[in-house]
Write an enzyme that holds these catalytic residues in place. Sequence first.
Site, PDB file in Angstrom:
ATOM      1  N   CYS A 191      14.559  43.193  34.846  1.00 22.70           N
ATOM      2  CA  CYS A 191      15.755  43.802  35.433  1.00 22.70           C
ATOM      3  C   CYS A 191      16.939  42.877  35.207  1.00 22.70           C
ATOM      4  CB  CYS A 191      15.525  44.001  36.933  1.00 22.70           C
ATOM      5  SG  CYS A 191      16.978  44.463  37.878  1.00 22.70           S
ATOM      6  N   CYS A 241      19.529  40.599  38.823  1.00 26.02           N
ATOM      7  CA  CYS A 241      19.653  39.237  39.377  1.00 26.02           C
ATOM      8  C   CYS A 241      19.455  38.238  38.247  1.00 26.02           C
ATOM      9  CB  CYS A 241      18.589  38.991  40.433  1.00 26.02           C
ATOM     10  SG  CYS A 241      18.771  40.005  41.888  1.00 26.02           S
ATOM     11  N   GLN A 285      32.740  47.474  50.701  1.00 25.45           N
ATOM     12  CA  GLN A 285      32.116  46.245  50.192  1.00 25.45           C
ATOM     13  C   GLN A 285      30.602  46.314  50.390  1.00 25.45           C
ATOM     14  OE1 GLN A 285      33.556  43.808  48.596  1.00 25.45           O
ATOM     15  NE2 GLN A 285      35.728  43.926  49.097  1.00 25.45           N
ATOM     16  N   TYR A 338      46.145  47.097  46.982  1.00 21.14           N
ATOM     17  CA  TYR A 338      44.794  47.481  46.553  1.00 21.14           C
ATOM     18  C   TYR A 338      43.921  47.590  47.813  1.00 21.14           C
ATOM     19  CZ  TYR A 338      46.821  45.343  42.372  1.00 21.14           C
ATOM     20  OH  TYR A 338      47.652  44.975  41.348  1.00 21.14           O
ATOM     21  N   GLU A 372      47.350  51.864  47.773  1.00 17.54           N
ATOM     22  CA  GLU A 372      46.090  52.158  47.085  1.00 17.54           C
ATOM     23  C   GLU A 372      46.285  53.391  46.208  1.00 17.54           C
ATOM     24  OE1 GLU A 372      42.735  51.154  46.832  1.00 17.54           O
ATOM     25  OE2 GLU A 372      42.496  53.024  45.728  1.00 17.54           O
ATOM     26  N   ASP A 382      44.101  42.342  46.595  1.00 16.10           N
ATOM     27  CA  ASP A 382      42.652  42.424  46.355  1.00 16.10           C
ATOM     28  C   ASP A 382      42.389  43.355  45.177  1.00 16.10           C
ATOM     29  OD1 ASP A 382      39.905  42.396  46.499  1.00 16.10           O
ATOM     30  OD2 ASP A 382      39.759  43.417  48.431  1.00 16.10           O
ATOM     31  N   CYS A 438      37.527  39.101  42.680  1.00 10.16           N
ATOM     32  CA  CYS A 438      36.107  39.103  42.301  1.00 10.16           C
ATOM     33  C   CYS A 438      35.949  38.591  40.868  1.00 10.16           C
ATOM     34  CB  CYS A 438      35.513  40.492  42.464  1.00 10.16           C
ATOM     35  SG  CYS A 438      36.373  41.739  41.512  1.00 10.16           S
TER      36      CYS A 438
HETATM   37  N1  SAH Z   1      40.613  45.742  49.767  1.00 12.21           N
HETATM   38  C1  SAH Z   1      39.609  46.783  49.713  1.00 12.21           C
HETATM   39  C2  SAH Z   1      39.380  47.354  48.322  1.00 12.21           C
HETATM   40  C3  SAH Z   1      39.289  46.397  47.183  1.00 12.21           C
HETATM   41  S1  SAH Z   1      38.690  47.108  45.680  1.00 12.21           S
HETATM   42  C4  SAH Z   1      38.313  46.297  50.317  1.00 12.21           C
HETATM   43  O1  SAH Z   1      38.125  45.123  50.577  1.00 12.21           O
HETATM   44  O2  SAH Z   1      37.435  47.144  50.573  1.00 12.21           O
HETATM   45  C5  SAH Z   1      40.167  47.347  44.755  1.00 12.21           C
HETATM   46  C6  SAH Z   1      40.888  48.623  45.095  1.00 12.21           C
HETATM   47  O3  SAH Z   1      42.043  48.705  44.267  1.00 12.21           O
HETATM   48  C7  SAH Z   1      40.123  49.907  44.851  1.00 12.21           C
HETATM   49  O4  SAH Z   1      40.153  50.684  46.030  1.00 12.21           O
HETATM   50  C8  SAH Z   1      40.879  50.606  43.710  1.00 12.21           C
HETATM   51  O5  SAH Z   1      40.876  52.008  43.839  1.00 12.21           O
HETATM   52  C9  SAH Z   1      42.266  50.067  43.886  1.00 12.21           C
HETATM   53  N2  SAH Z   1      43.116  50.029  42.679  1.00 12.21           N
HETATM   54  C10 SAH Z   1      42.751  49.749  41.405  1.00 12.21           C
HETATM   55  N3  SAH Z   1      43.828  49.694  40.591  1.00 12.21           N
HETATM   56  C11 SAH Z   1      44.916  49.941  41.378  1.00 12.21           C
HETATM   57  C12 SAH Z   1      46.321  49.996  41.115  1.00 12.21           C
HETATM   58  N4  SAH Z   1      46.792  49.794  39.891  1.00 12.21           N
HETATM   59  N5  SAH Z   1      47.138  50.249  42.150  1.00 12.21           N
HETATM   60  C13 SAH Z   1      46.651  50.456  43.403  1.00 12.21           C
HETATM   61  N6  SAH Z   1      45.338  50.411  43.697  1.00 12.21           N
HETATM   62  C14 SAH Z   1      44.466  50.157  42.707  1.00 12.21           C
END
Ligand code: SAH
Length: 459
Positions: free
Chosen positions: A84, A87, A289, A318, A339, A387, A414
């Site tokens: 797999c 991991c 998450q 985001y 978002e 984020d 990330c």
């Molecule tokens: N902060 C949140 C989500 C992070 S994931 C948490 O911790 O759960 C990143 C997010 O950015 C996703 O929801 C994705 O839909 C959004 N995203 C991606 N590209 C974007 C953009 N250009 N403008 C606005 N949002 C965006």
Amino acid sequence: MKQKDMPVSQNQEYEMTIEDISVDGEGIGRINGFTMFVPGALPGEKVRIKALRIGKNYGYGKLLKIIEPSPDRVVPPCSYSKQCGGCSIQHLSYNAQLKFKTRRVRDALERIGKITGVKVHDTIGMVEPWRYRNKAQFPVGRAGSSLAIGFFAPKSHDIVDMDRCMINHQINDKIIEVIRNFIQKYSIPVYDECAHQGIVRHVVTKVGFKTGQVMFVIVTNGKNLPHKDKLVELLRNNIPGITSIVQNINSKKTNVILGQENITLWGQDYIVDILGRLTFKISPLSFFQVNPVQTEILYNKVLEYATLTGKETVIDLYSGIGTISLFLARNAHKVYGIEEVPQAVQDAWENARINGITNAEFIEGKAEVVIPELVNSGLHADVVVLDPPRKGCEAEVLEALARMAPQRIVYVSCNPATLARDLKLLTEHGYEVVDVQPVDMFPHTTHVECVASLKRKHK
Ligand code: SAH
């Protein structure tokens, strides 16, 4: 270069010493100065390999024998770890994994971001780094003539059958057993990707770690699902905590797992989980998450680095379903979440309502469009949280933020490489990186999540 002039020849065996781990978890070393990637080998190990693919600048070797093992080598507890790709560093002790992640972040900041002298704290690991995922996805199909429910073998779409995965919540072992029995007992046709025929494509599960609520999603090629009442009965009788059974329709020829249409077969069309003091609604299609234990640690770090007093205007860029926005709202005057996915924005408003939060507002749109507009309209934020997805932020976003000039920026990432690139740009626009805290959200994989805090140098 002709094959005979290459420093490494295909199909030849060599002894070599491994020096590092790649971002994909392979061992890296050199033979006659030529870079070789060796899956399964660890830094410090002396190994015997067979050279397989040799490219212009690097090659791949198959690990034949470990001559001198690393003191950090452990026996992977999962019996599928070799088949797999999930991991990729399970054979490295957990402590060494954390050290590797800290080093990865520091290296990226130095090499890509040209940022030195910043405090990169030790990666915060898990006390119990197993069974941490709240979301699982199992492809369903055939391996030869037998039913296979499990995972795709690395870089392929061959399904390897399995009965348990040690990073998914325990309940999934039982769920796999139930779905296997259902398919076999009622001879339900499973999906054949090549022929685009059959019915059951995937099983997706979500678990609320704090609430114990379980969602089961069966992804089908078309609306027809024979004996669905029996499936509901089996799940209800065998899966403690089940509150939501959903059929998701995906009739497309695609690698994307979920389609857009959901039919609730039984129970609610969502589950609920709790992070900190907040309750969140999680639907089949919404992003949440995947490691709830570490997510709380991550969000608390964001809160700490934001140093809010209750008077601040905060922008959460985001924002997904509004988790970070709502985490910060109690300590801020006003929070704006931005978002691009409409459903996520709707979920964010709903989550604010459920938690009785009235000082958060959510704006639908692309960050690179919305932020310049907000700056032009004269909105000033004291703190901005970012984020973004793996590709990081568009330069327009960072440049517009520099014009808005918030006192503090908290960057959640990330991907250390794009984090480093973006921090470089922000440092060129008057910001100083104060702290960087890696958090291990994905034990036994090479992924690493980070929170960086930045402050503005001049007013
Ligand atoms: N902060 C949140 C989500 C992070 S994931 C948490 O911790 O759960 C990143 C997010 O950015 C996703 O929801 C994705 O839909 C959004 N995203 C991606 N590209 C974007 C953009 N250009 N403008 C606005 N949002 C965006």
